[in-house]
Design a protein around this motif. Structure first.
Motif, PDB file in Angstrom:
ATOM      1  N   LEU A 121     -49.677  -6.786 -45.292  1.00  0.00           N
ATOM      2  CA  LEU A 121     -50.672  -7.793 -44.940  1.00  0.00           C
ATOM      3  C   LEU A 121     -50.453  -8.219 -43.499  1.00  0.00           C
ATOM      4  O   LEU A 121     -49.335  -8.567 -43.102  1.00  0.00           O
ATOM      5  N   SER A 122     -51.538  -8.179 -42.735  1.00  0.00           N
ATOM      6  CA  SER A 122     -51.493  -8.621 -41.352  1.00  0.00           C
ATOM      7  C   SER A 122     -52.728  -9.464 -41.078  1.00  0.00           C
ATOM      8  O   SER A 122     -53.841  -9.095 -41.452  1.00  0.00           O
ATOM      9  N   PHE A 123     -52.530 -10.600 -40.441  1.00  0.00           N
ATOM     10  CA  PHE A 123     -53.635 -11.448 -40.000  1.00  0.00           C
ATOM     11  C   PHE A 123     -53.440 -11.731 -38.522  1.00  0.00           C
ATOM     12  O   PHE A 123     -52.363 -12.161 -38.104  1.00  0.00           O
ATOM     13  N   GLU A 124     -54.478 -11.467 -37.750  1.00  0.00           N
ATOM     14  CA  GLU A 124     -54.423 -11.723 -36.312  1.00  0.00           C
ATOM     15  C   GLU A 124     -55.533 -12.689 -35.939  1.00  0.00           C
ATOM     16  O   GLU A 124     -56.677 -12.526 -36.372  1.00  0.00           O
ATOM     17  N   ASN A 125     -55.188 -13.678 -35.148  1.00  0.00           N
ATOM     18  CA  ASN A 125     -56.114 -14.675 -34.636  1.00  0.00           C
ATOM     19  C   ASN A 125     -55.847 -14.781 -33.134  1.00  0.00           C
ATOM     20  O   ASN A 125     -55.327 -15.792 -32.658  1.00  0.00           O
ATOM     21  N   PRO A 126     -56.170 -13.708 -32.387  1.00  0.00           N
ATOM     22  CA  PRO A 126     -55.697 -13.599 -31.002  1.00  0.00           C
ATOM     23  C   PRO A 126     -56.324 -14.577 -30.016  1.00  0.00           C
ATOM     24  O   PRO A 126     -55.765 -14.782 -28.941  1.00  0.00           O
ATOM     25  N   ASN A 127     -57.446 -15.185 -30.368  1.00  0.00           N
ATOM     26  CA  ASN A 127     -58.123 -16.053 -29.411  1.00  0.00           C
ATOM     27  C   ASN A 127     -58.146 -17.518 -29.839  1.00  0.00           C
ATOM     28  O   ASN A 127     -59.005 -18.281 -29.408  1.00  0.00           O
ATOM     29  N   ALA A 128     -57.194 -17.878 -30.699  1.00  0.00           N
ATOM     30  CA  ALA A 128     -57.071 -19.281 -31.097  1.00  0.00           C
ATOM     31  C   ALA A 128     -56.407 -20.043 -29.958  1.00  0.00           C
ATOM     32  O   ALA A 128     -55.579 -19.479 -29.240  1.00  0.00           O
ATOM     33  N   PRO A 129     -56.711 -21.259 -29.710  1.00  0.00           N
ATOM     34  CA  PRO A 129     -57.635 -22.101 -30.445  1.00  0.00           C
ATOM     35  C   PRO A 129     -59.066 -22.057 -29.920  1.00  0.00           C
ATOM     36  O   PRO A 129     -59.975 -22.618 -30.530  1.00  0.00           O
TER      37      PRO A 129
END
Length: 168
Positions: free
Chosen positions: A35-43
């Motif tokens: 499982l991988s979750f990426e949120n590269p442009n947060a916030p």
């Protein structure tokens, strides 16, 4: 508890109810394999109010792990973009172990590609929705998949390719 209702455990020791030659299939366990979750442009991405463009890629894999045990893995990649900027990426491989006893070999692969995925899909779907929600976005509920129809289409395409290559 839900697993037990869907597919009761199978006693593979051969000391069951005396019907050792009866075919039996059971879901032994299921688990998150990767499982991988990426949120590269947060916030910054949370400031954008546009709905994201979502692309979902899906794959089914099978692997024999022992004489009577096979793994079915569902791999899904969800990529969401807002105005060309990545909002999030989820990459999940969810798997289940299935035990077979006295099942003809030609019936195992169809089961692994139809019934196996059907049994574990709802749990994989929940992991995807929860992961996206936990990442700060509205949960994404994947549409149900008709694994029987996919298998039939794949079988027909394979049969057509065999027939076409036979005429060359």
């Amino acid at each position: 508890m839900a697993d037990e209702a869907l597919s009761p455990a199978i006693d593979f020791s051969g000391t069951g109810n005396g019907e050792d030659s009866a075919p039996a299939v059971g879901l032994i366990s299921q688990y998150v394999k990767d499982l991988s979750f990426e949120n590269p442009n947060a916030p910054g991405i949370y400031q954008n109010q546009q709905p994201p463009q979502i692309d979902v890629q899906f794959n089914i894999g099978t692997l024999q792990v022992a004489d009577e045990v096979h793994e079915v893995s569902l791999k899904v990649e969800v990529r969401a973009e807002i105005a060309g900027t990545v909002a999030f990426i989820v990459d999940l491989t969810y798997a289940g172990l299935f035990g077979f006893r006295n099942v003809p070999a030609e019936q195992i692969q169809p089961y692994l590609l139809t019934e196996g995925p059907r049994l574990i899909f709802p749990f994989m779907r929940r992991v995807v929705a929860d992961t996206i929600r936990d990442g700060g976005f509205p949960p994404l509920l994947l549409e149900p998949i008709d694994f029987n129809q996919l298998f039939m289409q794949q079988s027909q395409a394979t049969q057509a390719n065999v027939t076409d290559s036979g005429h060359a």
